[in-house]
Design a protein around this motif. Structure first.
Motif, short mmCIF file in Angstrom:
data_model
loop_
_atom_site.label_atom_id
_atom_site.label_comp_id
_atom_site.label_asym_id
_atom_site.label_seq_id
_atom_site.Cartn_x
_atom_site.Cartn_y
_atom_site.Cartn_z
N THR A 162 0.80 -1.22 0.00
CA THR A 162 0.00 0.00 0.00
C THR A 162 0.84 1.27 0.00
O THR A 162 0.29 2.35 -0.21
CB THR A 162 -0.94 0.04 1.22
N ALA A 163 2.13 1.18 0.25
CA ALA A 163 2.97 2.37 0.40
C ALA A 163 3.32 2.97 -0.96
O ALA A 163 3.09 2.38 -2.01
CB ALA A 163 4.23 2.02 1.18
N GLY A 164 3.90 4.16 -0.91
CA GLY A 164 4.40 4.80 -2.11
C GLY A 164 3.62 6.03 -2.51
O GLY A 164 2.62 6.40 -1.90
N SER A 165 4.12 6.68 -3.54
CA SER A 165 3.48 7.86 -4.13
C SER A 165 3.40 7.60 -5.63
O SER A 165 4.37 7.81 -6.37
CB SER A 165 4.30 9.12 -3.83
N ILE A 166 2.25 7.11 -6.08
CA ILE A 166 2.11 6.56 -7.42
C ILE A 166 1.54 7.59 -8.38
O ILE A 166 0.46 8.14 -8.15
CB ILE A 166 1.20 5.31 -7.41
N GLU B 18 -1.76 12.24 -7.19
CA GLU B 18 -0.97 11.02 -6.98
C GLU B 18 -1.61 10.15 -5.90
O GLU B 18 -2.24 10.65 -4.97
CB GLU B 18 0.45 11.38 -6.55
N CYS B 19 -1.43 8.86 -6.07
CA CYS B 19 -1.94 7.91 -5.07
C CYS B 19 -0.96 7.84 -3.91
O CYS B 19 0.19 7.41 -4.07
CB CYS B 19 -2.09 6.53 -5.73
N VAL B 20 -1.40 8.29 -2.74
CA VAL B 20 -0.61 8.19 -1.51
C VAL B 20 -1.50 7.56 -0.44
O VAL B 20 -2.71 7.49 -0.58
CB VAL B 20 -0.09 9.56 -1.05
N CYS B 21 -0.87 7.13 0.65
CA CYS B 21 -1.65 6.43 1.67
C CYS B 21 -1.73 7.25 2.96
O CYS B 21 -0.79 7.96 3.32
CB CYS B 21 -1.07 5.05 1.95
N ILE C 269 -13.25 7.55 -1.27
CA ILE C 269 -13.29 8.03 -2.64
C ILE C 269 -11.85 8.29 -3.11
O ILE C 269 -11.17 9.17 -2.62
CB ILE C 269 -14.12 9.33 -2.76
N GLY C 270 -11.41 7.50 -4.08
CA GLY C 270 -10.01 7.55 -4.50
C GLY C 270 -9.18 6.67 -3.58
O GLY C 270 -8.27 7.13 -2.91
N SER C 271 -9.52 5.37 -3.56
CA SER C 271 -8.99 4.48 -2.53
C SER C 271 -7.60 3.93 -2.83
O SER C 271 -7.02 3.24 -1.99
CB SER C 271 -9.96 3.31 -2.30
N GLY C 272 -7.07 4.20 -4.02
CA GLY C 272 -5.70 3.82 -4.31
C GLY C 272 -5.42 2.34 -4.12
O GLY C 272 -6.16 1.47 -4.59
N LYS C 273 -4.35 2.04 -3.38
CA LYS C 273 -3.94 0.65 -3.17
C LYS C 273 -4.57 0.03 -1.92
O LYS C 273 -4.18 -1.06 -1.53
CB LYS C 273 -2.42 0.56 -3.11
N SER C 274 -5.50 0.75 -1.28
CA SER C 274 -6.37 0.20 -0.23
C SER C 274 -5.89 0.40 1.20
O SER C 274 -6.49 -0.16 2.13
CB SER C 274 -6.66 -1.30 -0.43
N ARG C 275 -4.85 1.19 1.45
CA ARG C 275 -4.39 1.37 2.83
C ARG C 275 -5.53 1.82 3.75
O ARG C 275 -5.73 1.26 4.84
CB ARG C 275 -3.23 2.36 2.88
N THR C 276 -6.29 2.85 3.32
CA THR C 276 -7.34 3.37 4.18
C THR C 276 -8.45 2.34 4.38
O THR C 276 -9.02 2.24 5.47
CB THR C 276 -7.92 4.67 3.59
N LEU C 277 -8.76 1.55 3.37
CA LEU C 277 -9.77 0.51 3.52
C LEU C 277 -9.34 -0.50 4.58
O LEU C 277 -10.15 -0.92 5.42
CB LEU C 277 -9.99 -0.21 2.19
#
Length: 272
Positions: free
Chosen positions: A73-77, A94-97, A122-130
């Motif tokens: 889930t980490a990173g700045s995509i 960018e996708c950040v967590c 909204i804008g869940s990226g790689k799912s860290r917040t989920l």
């Protein structure tokens, strides 16, 4: 590329900072750091170094959290190379967590009884917040993400995440443009972590307000931002709908696992 095959080459801006600094020294000479200090001054240079040290610490902690939990889930995509749904690629950030400690602080500022609510990122990226939200007893947890590669990673993370802290295991990810997403007719906690521009946010917020008007139910909205000054336009946009009342919440402290301190606001749906 076949749409059934996710692209593996995500552009992660959080890696290689030391390498980029060394490349600069190699290209411009060993005196380049001193020239930069002279150009920008001691104060600004010190702040720049401090920001980068904080970034590196937070990134290390984020990757440790991933290793401990067997997820990614980490990173700045960056989004520009990803396969996205809808016309708003250029409006996305960018996708950040969200850091675990920051998220826990936000949740502790909300009412404790959210057991029949659907948590929507909204804008869940790689799912860290989920995954962090699953530590709370929500009825269900939904991520809305328009980048197909991030959706695929998020679904793998949800399958792998087996924390004893989980209190909700009804997690899912919807591949969709947030501006076209239809909110479920359940009590809602809608979470935004600066996912896109004001233009798209206004559309999503308008859709949410219309959904609540058609099927009146309880709803909280949380907006957080650590950059782009997005909170400065998000707060008044939510308030100006006339149906949300801002909750009194404590300011976010500094946490080592956060790249930057999150400025956030929480609202409750209270139509007249």
């Amino acid at each position: 590329m076949d749409r059934d095959t996710p692209r593996p080459d995500l552009q992660d801006r959080s890696t290689g900072r030391f390498g980029r600094a060394l490349d600069l020294v190699r290209q411009r000479g060993i005196l380049e750091p001193f020239r930069l200090v002279r150009r920008h001054g001691i104060g600004e240079s010190s702040r720049f170094v401090a920001r980068n040290i904080r970034y590196l610490i937070a990134d290390r902690l984020a990757r440790k959290w991933d290793r401990d939990n067997g997820v990614d889930t980490a990173g700045s995509i960056r989004l520009d190379g990803l396969d996205v749904v809808g016309p708003h690629r250029d409006e996305g950030n960018e996708c950040v967590c969200t850091s675990p400690k920051s998220f826990a602080f936000i949740m502790n500022s909300l009412p404790a009884d959210l057991g029949d609510y659907t948590f929507i990122d909204i804008g869940s990226g790689k799912s860290r917040t989920l995954l962090l939200a699953s530590h709370y007893p929500f009825a269900s947890i939904v991520g809305v993400e328009f980048a197909r590669e991030l959706v695929a990673i998020a679904k793998r993370n949800i399958e792998r995440y087996k924390s004893p802290a989980q209190k909700c295991r009804a997690l899912s990810v919807v591949e969709a443009d947030a501006a076209a997403y239809e909110f479920p007719e359940t009590p809602l906690l809608v979470y935004f972590y600066n996912p896109f521009s004001k233009d798209v946010f206004d559309v999503v917020l308008s859709n949410l307000v219309a959904s609540l008007a058609r099927h009146r139910r309880r709803c909280f909205v949380v907006y957080g931002s650590s950059s782009h000054s997005a909170i400065d336009w998000a707060r008044p946009a939510i308030r100006d709908t006339g149906v949300f009342e801002r909750l009194v919440t404590p300011p976010m402290p500094h946490f080592l696992d956060a790249v930057r301190t999150i400025d956030y606001a929480a609202f409750e749906y209270r139509p007249s």
